[in-house]
Motif scaffolding. Sequence first.
Motif, mmCIF file in Angstrom:
data_model
loop_
_atom_site.group_PDB
_atom_site.id
_atom_site.type_symbol
_atom_site.label_atom_id
_atom_site.label_comp_id
_atom_site.label_asym_id
_atom_site.label_seq_id
_atom_site.Cartn_x
_atom_site.Cartn_y
_atom_site.Cartn_z
ATOM 1 N N SER A 64 41.812 49.204 44.014
ATOM 2 C CA SER A 64 41.554 50.248 43.024
ATOM 3 C C SER A 64 42.809 51.088 42.785
ATOM 4 C CB SER A 64 40.405 51.123 43.494
ATOM 5 O OG SER A 64 40.218 52.199 42.631
ATOM 6 N N THR A 65 43.530 51.391 43.853
ATOM 7 C CA THR A 65 44.784 52.142 43.730
ATOM 8 C C THR A 65 45.804 51.355 42.914
ATOM 9 O OG1 THR A 65 44.370 53.202 45.855
ATOM 10 C CG2 THR A 65 46.632 53.275 45.030
ATOM 11 N N LEU A 66 45.883 50.039 43.166
ATOM 12 C CA LEU A 66 46.810 49.194 42.411
ATOM 13 C C LEU A 66 46.421 49.136 40.938
ATOM 14 C CD1 LEU A 66 47.337 46.275 44.940
ATOM 15 C CD2 LEU A 66 48.965 48.063 44.324
ATOM 16 N N GLN A 67 45.130 49.092 40.660
ATOM 17 C CA GLN A 67 44.681 49.080 39.282
ATOM 18 C C GLN A 67 45.059 50.393 38.591
ATOM 19 O OE1 GLN A 67 40.450 48.750 38.791
ATOM 20 N NE2 GLN A 67 40.639 47.952 36.712
ATOM 21 N N GLY A 68 44.939 51.502 39.302
ATOM 22 C CA GLY A 68 45.353 52.792 38.758
ATOM 23 C C GLY A 68 46.855 52.884 38.539
ATOM 24 N N ALA A 69 47.632 52.067 39.280
ATOM 25 C CA ALA A 69 49.089 52.052 39.133
ATOM 26 C C ALA A 69 49.537 51.156 37.983
ATOM 27 C CB ALA A 69 49.743 51.597 40.430
ATOM 28 N N GLY A 70 48.575 50.504 37.312
ATOM 29 C CA GLY A 70 48.942 49.682 36.161
ATOM 30 C C GLY A 70 49.018 48.200 36.446
ATOM 31 N N VAL A 71 48.532 47.758 37.587
ATOM 32 C CA VAL A 71 48.551 46.333 37.924
ATOM 33 C C VAL A 71 47.273 45.704 37.380
ATOM 34 C CG1 VAL A 71 48.599 44.648 39.777
ATOM 35 C CG2 VAL A 71 49.905 46.760 39.990
ATOM 36 N N ALA A 72 47.435 44.727 36.486
ATOM 37 C CA ALA A 72 46.263 44.104 35.871
ATOM 38 C C ALA A 72 45.654 43.032 36.766
ATOM 39 C CB ALA A 72 46.649 43.506 34.527
ATOM 40 N N ASN A 73 46.492 42.219 37.405
ATOM 41 C CA ASN A 73 46.019 41.120 38.238
ATOM 42 C C ASN A 73 46.581 41.249 39.640
ATOM 43 O OD1 ASN A 73 44.637 39.828 36.100
ATOM 44 N ND2 ASN A 73 46.575 38.939 35.398
ATOM 45 N N VAL A 74 45.722 41.067 40.629
ATOM 46 C CA VAL A 74 46.136 41.125 42.028
ATOM 47 C C VAL A 74 45.739 39.811 42.689
ATOM 48 C CG1 VAL A 74 45.839 42.299 44.231
ATOM 49 C CG2 VAL A 74 45.848 43.625 42.131
ATOM 50 N N GLY A 75 46.678 39.189 43.388
ATOM 51 C CA GLY A 75 46.380 37.970 44.136
ATOM 52 C C GLY A 75 46.123 38.309 45.593
ATOM 53 N N LEU A 76 45.227 37.578 46.216
ATOM 54 C CA LEU A 76 44.927 37.761 47.635
ATOM 55 C C LEU A 76 45.506 36.590 48.408
ATOM 56 C CD1 LEU A 76 41.208 38.891 47.350
ATOM 57 C CD2 LEU A 76 43.206 40.330 47.715
ATOM 58 N N LEU A 77 46.294 36.886 49.442
ATOM 59 C CA LEU A 77 46.923 35.833 50.234
ATOM 60 C C LEU A 77 46.028 35.460 51.407
ATOM 61 C CD1 LEU A 77 50.593 37.145 50.364
ATOM 62 C CD2 LEU A 77 49.669 35.379 48.920
ATOM 63 N N SER A 78 46.027 34.181 51.735
ATOM 64 C CA SER A 78 45.289 33.683 52.893
ATOM 65 C C SER A 78 46.078 32.524 53.483
ATOM 66 C CB SER A 78 43.886 33.222 52.486
ATOM 67 O OG SER A 78 43.978 32.131 51.609
ATOM 68 N N GLU A 79 45.637 32.035 54.614
ATOM 69 C CA GLU A 79 46.256 30.867 55.219
ATOM 70 C C GLU A 79 45.334 29.673 55.015
ATOM 71 O OE1 GLU A 79 47.296 31.487 59.291
ATOM 72 O OE2 GLU A 79 48.844 32.922 58.788
ATOM 73 N N PRO A 80 45.919 28.463 54.955
ATOM 74 C CA PRO A 80 45.072 27.285 54.795
ATOM 75 C C PRO A 80 44.157 27.101 55.995
ATOM 76 C CG PRO A 80 47.404 26.708 54.643
ATOM 77 C CD PRO A 80 47.326 28.153 54.971
ATOM 78 N N SER A 81 42.973 26.579 55.757
ATOM 79 C CA SER A 81 42.011 26.346 56.804
ATOM 80 C C SER A 81 42.518 25.273 57.761
ATOM 81 C CB SER A 81 40.673 25.911 56.189
ATOM 82 O OG SER A 81 39.745 25.658 57.201
ATOM 83 N N LYS A 82 42.328 25.449 59.047
ATOM 84 C CA LYS A 82 42.811 24.487 60.029
ATOM 85 C C LYS A 82 41.967 23.211 60.051
ATOM 86 C CE LYS A 82 44.878 27.841 63.105
ATOM 87 N NZ LYS A 82 44.863 28.471 64.407
ATOM 88 N N ASP A 83 40.713 23.292 59.654
ATOM 89 C CA ASP A 83 39.846 22.118 59.712
ATOM 90 C C ASP A 83 39.802 21.348 58.392
ATOM 91 O OD1 ASP A 83 38.659 24.589 59.036
ATOM 92 O OD2 ASP A 83 36.665 23.724 59.117
#
Length: 145
Positions: free
Chosen positions: A125-144
């Motif tokens: 929400s803070t990033l959206q208020g700063a003018g960021v339209a799209n936010v990506g979420l980082l994760s690690e690949p599944s081990k299985d």
Amino acid sequence: MQGPFNRSGKSKPMAEINVVPFIDIMLVLLVVFMITAPMLTQGVQVELPQVTSQPIDIQEDNDPIIISVDSDGGYFITLGEDSTSVSLDEMSSRVTTIIERRPGTPVMVRGDRNVAYGQIVVLMSTLQGAGVANVGLLSEPSKDG
């Protein structure tokens, strides 16, 4: 008299290149890179959730802004190789400044798996208020798989 130099003044050109010094330099550089490569990991140590998803294509010339939330709830902004600890209020102004200077810069969020969901929502929400339209979420690949 044989050899590259004789007394008649005619010199025979040498057609061989000594590659031993080049091999020595190459081996020294190999050892240096092998030692320094593990030390190049950067950023904040977070334990990312493991999921199966498609990677995001990022343009080579545009480094993303990576905002990390560690397990203690601290916020960090990473741009290129610089990582700084910031408060939530300060993050908004910094991200706004970066986006104004370099429009189209992707913004990614790295959140530790032990961080409360509400804290990530407040961050987004803070990033959206700063003018960021799209936010990506980082994760690690599944081990299985």
